[in-house]
Design an enzyme around this catalytic site. Structure first.
Site, PDB file in Angstrom:
ATOM      1  N   LYS A  33       0.982  -1.280   0.030  1.00  0.00           N
ATOM      2  CA  LYS A  33      -0.019   0.073   0.152  1.00  0.00           C
ATOM      3  C   LYS A  33       0.939   1.163  -0.053  1.00  0.00           C
ATOM      4  O   LYS A  33       0.645   2.100  -0.588  1.00  0.00           O
ATOM      5  CB  LYS A  33      -1.039   0.008   1.283  1.00  0.00           C
ATOM      6  CG  LYS A  33      -1.870  -1.062   1.272  1.00  0.00           C
ATOM      7  CD  LYS A  33      -2.706  -1.223   2.535  1.00  0.00           C
ATOM      8  CE  LYS A  33      -2.035  -1.364   3.745  1.00  0.00           C
ATOM      9  NZ  LYS A  33      -1.318  -2.493   4.049  1.00  0.00           N
TER      10      LYS A  33
ATOM     11  N   ARG B 174      -9.893   0.713   9.120  1.00  0.00           N
ATOM     12  CA  ARG B 174      -9.523  -0.657   9.412  1.00  0.00           C
ATOM     13  C   ARG B 174     -10.535  -1.293  10.059  1.00  0.00           C
ATOM     14  O   ARG B 174     -10.411  -2.576  10.467  1.00  0.00           O
ATOM     15  CB  ARG B 174      -8.214  -0.501  10.035  1.00  0.00           C
ATOM     16  CG  ARG B 174      -6.953  -0.783   9.297  1.00  0.00           C
ATOM     17  CD  ARG B 174      -5.943  -0.710  10.444  1.00  0.00           C
ATOM     18  NE  ARG B 174      -4.730  -1.433  10.300  1.00  0.00           N
ATOM     19  CZ  ARG B 174      -3.588  -0.644   9.695  1.00  0.00           C
ATOM     20  NH1 ARG B 174      -3.794   0.488   9.222  1.00  0.00           N
ATOM     21  NH2 ARG B 174      -2.557  -1.434   9.291  1.00  0.00           N
TER      22      ARG B 174
ATOM     23  N   ARG C 121      11.575  -5.694   4.589  1.00  0.00           N
ATOM     24  CA  ARG C 121      11.405  -4.251   4.463  1.00  0.00           C
ATOM     25  C   ARG C 121      12.348  -3.548   5.374  1.00  0.00           C
ATOM     26  O   ARG C 121      12.579  -3.685   6.431  1.00  0.00           O
ATOM     27  CB  ARG C 121       9.866  -3.964   5.054  1.00  0.00           C
ATOM     28  CG  ARG C 121       9.639  -2.563   4.679  1.00  0.00           C
ATOM     29  CD  ARG C 121       8.469  -1.951   5.210  1.00  0.00           C
ATOM     30  NE  ARG C 121       7.683  -2.539   6.211  1.00  0.00           N
ATOM     31  CZ  ARG C 121       6.316  -2.643   6.225  1.00  0.00           C
ATOM     32  NH1 ARG C 121       5.628  -1.705   5.295  1.00  0.00           N
ATOM     33  NH2 ARG C 121       5.746  -3.193   7.287  1.00  0.00           N
TER      34      ARG C 121
ATOM     35  N   ARG D 172      11.177  -1.549  11.034  1.00  0.00           N
ATOM     36  CA  ARG D 172      10.256  -1.105  11.852  1.00  0.00           C
ATOM     37  C   ARG D 172      10.293  -2.024  13.292  1.00  0.00           C
ATOM     38  O   ARG D 172      10.235  -3.197  12.905  1.00  0.00           O
ATOM     39  CB  ARG D 172       8.880  -1.051  11.150  1.00  0.00           C
ATOM     40  CG  ARG D 172       8.415   0.496  10.418  1.00  0.00           C
ATOM     41  CD  ARG D 172       7.342   0.275   9.642  1.00  0.00           C
ATOM     42  NE  ARG D 172       6.196  -0.321  10.225  1.00  0.00           N
ATOM     43  CZ  ARG D 172       5.152  -0.543   9.327  1.00  0.00           C
ATOM     44  NH1 ARG D 172       4.818   0.237   8.438  1.00  0.00           N
ATOM     45  NH2 ARG D 172       4.133  -1.101  10.013  1.00  0.00           N
TER      46      ARG D 172
ATOM     47  N   ARG E 175      -0.625  -9.117  13.582  1.00  0.00           N
ATOM     48  CA  ARG E 175      -1.370  -8.143  12.438  1.00  0.00           C
ATOM     49  C   ARG E 175      -2.001  -8.645  11.283  1.00  0.00           C
ATOM     50  O   ARG E 175      -3.088  -8.181  11.129  1.00  0.00           O
ATOM     51  CB  ARG E 175      -0.202  -7.191  11.816  1.00  0.00           C
ATOM     52  CG  ARG E 175       0.507  -6.088  12.952  1.00  0.00           C
ATOM     53  CD  ARG E 175       1.463  -5.653  12.390  1.00  0.00           C
ATOM     54  NE  ARG E 175       1.886  -4.963  10.991  1.00  0.00           N
ATOM     55  CZ  ARG E 175       2.971  -4.703  10.466  1.00  0.00           C
ATOM     56  NH1 ARG E 175       3.902  -5.081  10.841  1.00  0.00           N
ATOM     57  NH2 ARG E 175       2.778  -3.869   9.395  1.00  0.00           N
TER      58      ARG E 175
HETATM   59  P1  AP5 Z   1       4.768  -1.619   1.886  1.00  0.00           P
HETATM   60  O1  AP5 Z   1       4.274  -0.876   0.724  1.00  0.00           O
HETATM   61  O2  AP5 Z   1       5.657  -1.114   2.993  1.00  0.00           O
HETATM   62  O3  AP5 Z   1       3.472  -2.307   2.373  1.00  0.00           O
HETATM   63  P2  AP5 Z   1       2.249  -1.904   3.166  1.00  0.00           P
HETATM   64  O4  AP5 Z   1       0.979  -2.227   2.569  1.00  0.00           O
HETATM   65  O5  AP5 Z   1       2.205  -0.204   3.201  1.00  0.00           O
HETATM   66  O6  AP5 Z   1       2.457  -2.544   4.723  1.00  0.00           O
HETATM   67  P3  AP5 Z   1       2.465  -1.928   6.144  1.00  0.00           P
HETATM   68  O7  AP5 Z   1       3.171  -2.964   6.887  1.00  0.00           O
HETATM   69  O8  AP5 Z   1       3.031  -0.603   6.258  1.00  0.00           O
HETATM   70  O9  AP5 Z   1       0.717  -1.794   6.177  1.00  0.00           O
HETATM   71  P4  AP5 Z   1       0.095  -2.135   7.680  1.00  0.00           P
HETATM   72  O10 AP5 Z   1      -1.200  -1.733   7.181  1.00  0.00           O
HETATM   73  O11 AP5 Z   1       0.475  -3.236   8.462  1.00  0.00           O
HETATM   74  O12 AP5 Z   1       0.961  -0.936   8.636  1.00  0.00           O
HETATM   75  P5  AP5 Z   1       0.267   0.573   8.996  1.00  0.00           P
HETATM   76  O13 AP5 Z   1       1.713   1.303   9.027  1.00  0.00           O
HETATM   77  O14 AP5 Z   1      -0.704   1.075   8.092  1.00  0.00           O
HETATM   78  O15 AP5 Z   1       5.520  -3.139   1.313  1.00  0.00           O
HETATM   79  C1  AP5 Z   1       6.197  -3.934   2.008  1.00  0.00           C
HETATM   80  C2  AP5 Z   1       7.452  -4.460   1.757  1.00  0.00           C
HETATM   81  O16 AP5 Z   1       7.271  -5.193   0.420  1.00  0.00           O
HETATM   82  C3  AP5 Z   1       8.296  -3.194   1.194  1.00  0.00           C
HETATM   83  O17 AP5 Z   1       9.766  -3.709   1.568  1.00  0.00           O
HETATM   84  C4  AP5 Z   1       8.235  -3.272  -0.116  1.00  0.00           C
HETATM   85  O18 AP5 Z   1       9.436  -2.945  -0.687  1.00  0.00           O
HETATM   86  C5  AP5 Z   1       8.099  -4.810  -0.590  1.00  0.00           C
HETATM   87  N1  AP5 Z   1       6.992  -4.793  -1.666  1.00  0.00           N
HETATM   88  C6  AP5 Z   1       5.817  -3.752  -1.855  1.00  0.00           C
HETATM   89  N2  AP5 Z   1       5.371  -4.193  -3.236  1.00  0.00           N
HETATM   90  C7  AP5 Z   1       5.879  -5.201  -3.473  1.00  0.00           C
HETATM   91  C8  AP5 Z   1       5.772  -6.108  -4.883  1.00  0.00           C
HETATM   92  N3  AP5 Z   1       4.728  -5.889  -5.643  1.00  0.00           N
HETATM   93  N4  AP5 Z   1       6.527  -7.150  -5.034  1.00  0.00           N
HETATM   94  C9  AP5 Z   1       7.409  -7.437  -3.949  1.00  0.00           C
HETATM   95  N5  AP5 Z   1       7.899  -6.616  -2.820  1.00  0.00           N
HETATM   96  C10 AP5 Z   1       7.076  -5.506  -2.880  1.00  0.00           C
HETATM   97  O19 AP5 Z   1       0.125   0.614  10.304  1.00  0.00           O
HETATM   98  C11 AP5 Z   1       0.841   0.228  11.435  1.00  0.00           C
HETATM   99  C12 AP5 Z   1       0.263  -0.149  12.790  1.00  0.00           C
HETATM  100  O20 AP5 Z   1      -0.552   1.450  13.212  1.00  0.00           O
HETATM  101  C13 AP5 Z   1      -1.088  -0.842  12.905  1.00  0.00           C
HETATM  102  O21 AP5 Z   1      -0.510  -2.302  13.281  1.00  0.00           O
HETATM  103  C14 AP5 Z   1      -2.011  -0.150  14.062  1.00  0.00           C
HETATM  104  O22 AP5 Z   1      -1.540  -0.543  15.373  1.00  0.00           O
HETATM  105  C15 AP5 Z   1      -1.683   1.165  13.949  1.00  0.00           C
HETATM  106  N6  AP5 Z   1      -2.947   1.744  12.818  1.00  0.00           N
HETATM  107  C16 AP5 Z   1      -2.663   2.211  11.577  1.00  0.00           C
HETATM  108  N7  AP5 Z   1      -3.771   2.765  11.016  1.00  0.00           N
HETATM  109  C17 AP5 Z   1      -4.714   2.320  11.990  1.00  0.00           C
HETATM  110  C18 AP5 Z   1      -6.112   2.326  12.164  1.00  0.00           C
HETATM  111  N8  AP5 Z   1      -6.776   2.963  10.910  1.00  0.00           N
HETATM  112  N9  AP5 Z   1      -6.819   1.894  13.051  1.00  0.00           N
HETATM  113  C19 AP5 Z   1      -6.369   1.366  14.204  1.00  0.00           C
HETATM  114  N10 AP5 Z   1      -4.725   1.306  14.167  1.00  0.00           N
HETATM  115  C20 AP5 Z   1      -4.149   1.756  13.134  1.00  0.00           C
END
Ligand code: AP5
Length: 224
Positions: free
Chosen positions: A16, A91, A130, A163, A174
């Site tokens: 994402k 979410r 990552r 991270r 997660r």
């Molecule tokens: P990346 O692009 O970083 O993936 P992502 O989908 O953004 O993953 P996240 O781990 O950031 O998502 P998340 O939803 O768990 O975390 P968030 O920060 O929102 O890609 C991942 C890796 O793969 C990278 O190394 C990239 O280079 C590689 N890659 C990408 N595309 C690829 C492809 N096509 N092929 C191969 N490799 C690829 O949330 C973190 C925490 O915050 C949550 O756990 C929660 O505690 C809190 N939080 C955030 N939002 C909320 C909410 N709305 N409500 C409640 N709690 C929340």
């Protein structure tokens, strides 16, 4: 065209953030990542950051009442007037309802929910490799998208970090949380005719091309 109000859905590690970085440049709308907002709050030791820390460390969701207000305030800011790309929000069904209600009040509507889908085993592999620039949020992968010099950002020379919530055990929590609390939003947006599905196992470039062409079609339909 009307404002372009988009959300990115998908499991952790689906790509994402990777896709959002390019799309926001191309479409001129802000990338609003709740994960990034919470990590910045944590780094700055604000009240929000202190409250969010224990949930994030455990891989659990921050409570709805904490995050909803933050996002609704953010989308009302000037730079989001012509649209936004929400990454990591909503979410839960309560978050989706709150977003829909707020947009209706502002006489705006959601353009599409972009689902990037990737199976759990691939998620675990991706997240373990990552690396992130803590200053700019630029994302790399040790195998799939490595920096030119190991551990250093190509763009500004900052040392890349892993991270805190990317440990395998936390990633598995997660994923469970995603399937229980966030995956129901797939049907939620499908029933409302807003869901666009993308195969996130393709290369980042292919996923990007697919999303771009879908958004171009949506824009054309809107102009007809
Ligand atoms: P990346 O692009 O970083 O993936 P992502 O989908 O953004 O993953 P996240 O781990 O950031 O998502 P998340 O939803 O768990 O975390 P968030 O920060 O929102 O890609 C991942 C890796 O793969 C990278 O190394 C990239 O280079 C590689 N890659 C990408 N595309 C690829 C492809 N096509 N092929 C191969 N490799 C690829 O949330 C973190 C925490 O915050 C949550 O756990 C929660 O505690 C809190 N939080 C955030 N939002 C909320 C909410 N709305 N409500 C409640 N709690 C929340």
């Amino acid at each position: 065209m009307a404002d372009l109000n988009l959300i990115l859905l998908g499991p952790p590690g689906a790509g994402k953030g990777t896709q959002a970085a390019q799309l926001t440049n191309e479409f001129g709308i802000p990338h609003i990542s709740t994960g990034d907002i919470l990590r910045a709050a944590l780094a700055n030791e604000t009240t929000l950051g202190k409250e969010a820390k224990r949930y994030m460390d455990a891989g659990e969701l921050v409570p709805d009442e904490v995050i909803i207000g933050v996002v609704l305030e953010r989308i009302a800011e000037d730079d989001a007037r012509d649209g936004f790309l929400l990454d990591g929000f909503p979410r839960t069904v309560a978050q989706a309802d709150a977003l829909g209600g707020e947009l209706a009040q502002l006489d705006r509507r959601l353009t599409a929910a972009l689902l990037i889908d990737v199976p759990d085993d691939i998620v675990v592999k991706r997240i373990s490799g990552r690396r992130t620039n803590p200053r700019t949020g630029r994302i790399y992968h040790v195998d799939f998208d490595p920096p030119k010099q190991e551990g250093i950002c190509d763009e500004d020379g900052t040392e890349l970090i892993q991270r805190d919530d990317d440990k395998e055990e936390t990633v598995r929590t997660r994923l469970t949380v995603y399937h229980e609390q966030t995956a129901p939003l797939i049907d939620y947006y499908d029933e409302r005719g807003l869901l666009c599905h993308f195969d996130g196992t393709a290369s980042p470039r292919e996923v990007h091309a697919h999303i771009r062409s879908t958004l171009a079609t949506l824009k054309l339909e809107d102009e007809l």
